[in-house]
Design an enzyme around this catalytic site. Structure first.
Site, PDB file in Angstrom:
ATOM      1  N   LYS A  56       4.314   8.636   9.157  1.00 49.02           N
ATOM      2  CA  LYS A  56       4.092   7.983  10.446  1.00 49.02           C
ATOM      3  C   LYS A  56       5.088   8.421  11.534  1.00 49.02           C
ATOM      4  O   LYS A  56       4.914   9.495  12.081  1.00 49.02           O
ATOM      5  CB  LYS A  56       4.017   6.467  10.237  1.00 49.02           C
ATOM      6  CG  LYS A  56       2.780   6.153   9.364  1.00 49.02           C
ATOM      7  CD  LYS A  56       2.387   4.723   9.204  1.00 49.02           C
ATOM      8  CE  LYS A  56       1.033   4.654   8.494  1.00 49.02           C
ATOM      9  NZ  LYS A  56       0.959   3.860   7.288  1.00 49.02           N
ATOM     10  N   TYR A  68       0.859  -1.188   0.000  1.00 50.97           N
ATOM     11  CA  TYR A  68       0.000   0.000   0.000  1.00 50.97           C
ATOM     12  C   TYR A  68       0.886   1.225   0.000  1.00 50.97           C
ATOM     13  O   TYR A  68       1.860   1.304   0.756  1.00 50.97           O
ATOM     14  CB  TYR A  68      -0.892  -0.007   1.248  1.00 50.97           C
ATOM     15  CG  TYR A  68      -1.789   1.207   1.383  1.00 50.97           C
ATOM     16  CD1 TYR A  68      -2.825   1.439   0.480  1.00 50.97           C
ATOM     17  CD2 TYR A  68      -1.611   2.118   2.429  1.00 50.97           C
ATOM     18  CE1 TYR A  68      -3.660   2.547   0.623  1.00 50.97           C
ATOM     19  CE2 TYR A  68      -2.447   3.226   2.580  1.00 50.97           C
ATOM     20  CZ  TYR A  68      -3.469   3.435   1.671  1.00 50.97           C
ATOM     21  OH  TYR A  68      -4.296   4.518   1.802  1.00 50.97           O
ATOM     22  N   ASP A  83       9.116   2.820  -0.237  1.00 47.74           N
ATOM     23  CA  ASP A  83       8.094   3.421   0.612  1.00 47.74           C
ATOM     24  C   ASP A  83       8.347   2.948   2.038  1.00 47.74           C
ATOM     25  O   ASP A  83       7.989   1.839   2.415  1.00 47.74           O
ATOM     26  CB  ASP A  83       6.699   3.012   0.124  1.00 47.74           C
ATOM     27  CG  ASP A  83       5.608   3.671   0.953  1.00 47.74           C
ATOM     28  OD1 ASP A  83       5.928   4.235   2.017  1.00 47.74           O
ATOM     29  OD2 ASP A  83       4.432   3.610   0.536  1.00 47.74           O
TER      30      ASP A  83
END
Ligand SMILES: *Cc1c(COP(=O)(O)O)cnc(C)c1O
Length: 431
Positions: free
Chosen positions: A268, A145, A240
Site C-alpha cells: 500500500k 486479512y 502484516d
C-alpha cells in the site's frame, strides 16, 4: 449521438465481461447495495466519477494514497522513470535506495525484498517462515486479512485446537489444515495453543492494528504475549503492516507498540499507488531466500522501476517533518466531529483512529474482536454510507473496512465532510 456514459450503464457492461463487474470484490458495493461509482480521475482528496460527480475520498485506493491523489511530485517521478523504460528485469540503484529507506524507517527490517502485491508479500513471508523454522503450522487471527494465498484463506476449525477449514472454495483442505485460527486479542487462547502445540508452529501472522475488520486495535498486553510466546517456542512473529506501515505512523504500528517482529509485510503506502509491496525482517532469516538460501522466491516485475519511483517520491513526502502529526490531527478532528454530530442526532456511533487510518462503528462500544465488529448495526451503516455518497463523500462500502485520510484532507475538506455527516445523521435519526 450515443447515450451518455453513466455508472449504471458501465456497471451493466462490466458485468458482461468481468465477474461481478469488478476486479476486486469489495468494489462491487455488495454489502451496501447500489451501483458502484466508476472513477475517471482523482486529485488531492477528491475523486470524480464518469458522470462528473465529485466525492471526498476516504478510501484512498484502500490505503496507498496517503499524500492525496495525483500528487505532483509522485506524478513527475513516475513520468521521469517511464521515459527510461518501464522494466528491466535487472537490478537498479533506485531499488537499493528504497530498501535503505525502508530499513531506516522500520528497524525490524534489516533486509527487504520487493514484490508486486501485499498478497505476494504475505505469501512469501509465510514460505520463508516455514523454510527457516522447518515447521508447517501457522497461526492467524479471525478478522485479519493477509491477502489471498491458499494458506491464509482459512477460518477457524470446530474447536480451539483444531486446525482450520478453507474460507474459500478452491483451497485444498489439507493446505488449510496447517493454519490455526484464533480470536484476536485473546491472550488465553494463544497461551493454550502454544502450551500444546508450540513446537509445531512456524509463525504467528497478525495485523497489529486490524484494518480488514473495520479498525480494531490489538491490545498492548496481547501483542507482548505474542512476542514472548514466539520467542520462547522458536516461532517467528510476522507483523502484516501492509495497511498500518507508514500509515498509523512512519515506523508503522511497531513504532507505537515498541515491539520488534521477526518478519514484516509491507505494501500500500510504500508503492505510492503503484503495484509494489515488500517483506523484510531479521537478516539471518532473509538470507535464507534464493539466491542465498533454499527458500525460493522471485518476480519478473519485482522492484519495477516505475513503481519504485512512485514509492520513493511518496516516501520523500511522508518523511518531511510534521507529516504524521498533521495527518493524525486531521483524522482526529474528523472522528471527533462525527461522534459529536451523531450524538447530536441521537445516533450511536463510536470511532477510533491512529495516524491517517480510522474506524466507524454503529455501536455503543469499541470492538476488540471480529464477532464484536460483526454485531454493529449494519442497517445504520448502509443508510449512512448511501446518505454520505449522495452528499459527495465516498466511504468504504463495507462495515468491515477501515477508512483513510490523506495529507490533502485539509480543514475545509473535513468541514465539508462534517456538514454532509450532519445531514446524513439527520436522515438516520428519522428512522
Ligand atoms: C491489503 C492488504 C493485504 C493484501 O495486499 P494486496 O496488495 O491487496 O494483495 C494484505 N494484508 C493486509 C493487512 C492488507 O490490508
Amino acid at each position: 449521438m450515443s447515450a451518455p456514459v453513466t455508472n449504471q450503464s458501465l456497471f451493466e457492461r462490466a458485468q458482461r465481461s468481468i465477474p461481478g463487474g469488478v476486479n476486486s470484490p469489495v468494489r462491487a458495493f455488495r454489502q451496501v447495495g447500489g451501483v458502484p461509482c466508476f472513477i475517471e480521475r482523482a486529485q488531492g482528496p477528491y475523486m470524480f466519477d464518469v458522470e462528473g460527480r465529485r466525492y471526498i475520498d476516504y478510501i484512498g485506493s484502500w490505503g496507498p494514497m496517503i499524500a492525496g491523489h495525483a500528487h505532483p511530485e509522485v506524478i513527475e517521478a513516475v513520468q521521469r522513470a517511464a521515459t527510461r523504460s518501464l522494466s528491466f528485469g535487472a537490478p537498479t540503484a533506485d531499488e537499493v535506495e528504497i530498501a535503505e529507506v525502508l530499513r531506516e524507517v522500520m528497524p525490524a527490517v534489516e533486509m527487504v525484498r520487493l514484490v508486486s502485491s501485499g498478497t505476494e508479500a504475505a505469501m512469501s513471508a509465510l514460505r520463508l517462515a516455514r523454510g527457516f523454522t522447518g515447521r508447517d503450522a501457522m497461526v492467524k487471527f479471525e478478522g485479519c486479512y493477509h491477502g489471498h494465498a491458499d494458506s491464509l484463506l482459512v477460518k477457524a476449525g470446530s474447536g480451539l485446537l483444531t486446525f482450520g477449514n478453507p474460507s474459500s472454495a478452491g483451497v485444498p483442505a489439507d493446505v488449510a489444515a496447517h493454519t490455526l485460527v484464533l480470536e484476536y486479542n485473546n491472550v488465553e487462547q494463544i497461551e493454550q495453543l502454544f502450551a500444546s502445540r508450540g513446537s509445531q508452529i512456524a509463525c504467528v501472522i497478525v495485523e497489529p492494528i486490524a484494518g480488514n475488520m473495520n479498525f480494531v486495535r490489538g491490545s498492548a498486553q496481547w501483542h507482548r504475549r505474542l512476542r514472548e510466546l514466539c520467542t520462547e517456542h522458536g516461532a517467528l512473529l510476522v507483523w502484516d503492516e501492509v495497511m498500518t506501515g507508514l500509515r498509523v505512523a512512519l515506523g508503522g504500528a511497531q513504532q507505537l507498540y515498541g515491539i520488534r517482529p521477526d518478519l514484516v509485510v509491507l505494501g500500500k503506502v510504500i508503492g505510492g499507488g503503484m503495484p509494489m509491496a515488500a517483506f523484510g525482517g531479521r537478516a539471518e532469516i532473509m538470507q535464507r531466500l534464493s539466491p542465498l538460501g533454499a527458500v525460493y522466491q522471485a518476480g519478473t516485475l519485482s522492484g519495477n522501476p516505475v513503481a519504485v519511483a512512485a514509492g520513493m517520491a511518496q516516501l520523500r513526502i511522508v518523511r518531511r517533518p510534521g507529516f504524521y502529526e498533521a495527518l493524525g490531527a486531521a483524522t482526529r478532528r474528523l472522528m471527533q466531529g462525527l461522534e459529536r454530530a451523531a450524538a447530536h442526532r441521537g445516533v450511536s456511533l463510536r470511532t477510533d483512529c491512529e495516524g491517517g487510518m480510522f474506524g466507524l462503528y454503529f455501536a455503543d462500544a469499541l470492538p476488540s474482536t471480529y464477532s464484536e465488529v460483526a454485531r454493529a448495526d449494519l442497517e445504520a451503516f448502509k443508510r449512512f454510507f448511501h446518505a454520505m455518497l449522495e452528499r459527495g463523500v465516498y466511504l468504504a462500502p463495507s462495515m468491515f473496512e477501515a477508512g483513510f485520510v490523506s495529507s490533502t484532507h485539509d480543514d475545509a475538506v473535513i468541514e465539508a465532510t462534517l456538514n454532509a455527516a450532519d445531514a446524513a445523521f439527520a436522515v438516520l435519526a428519522k428512522g
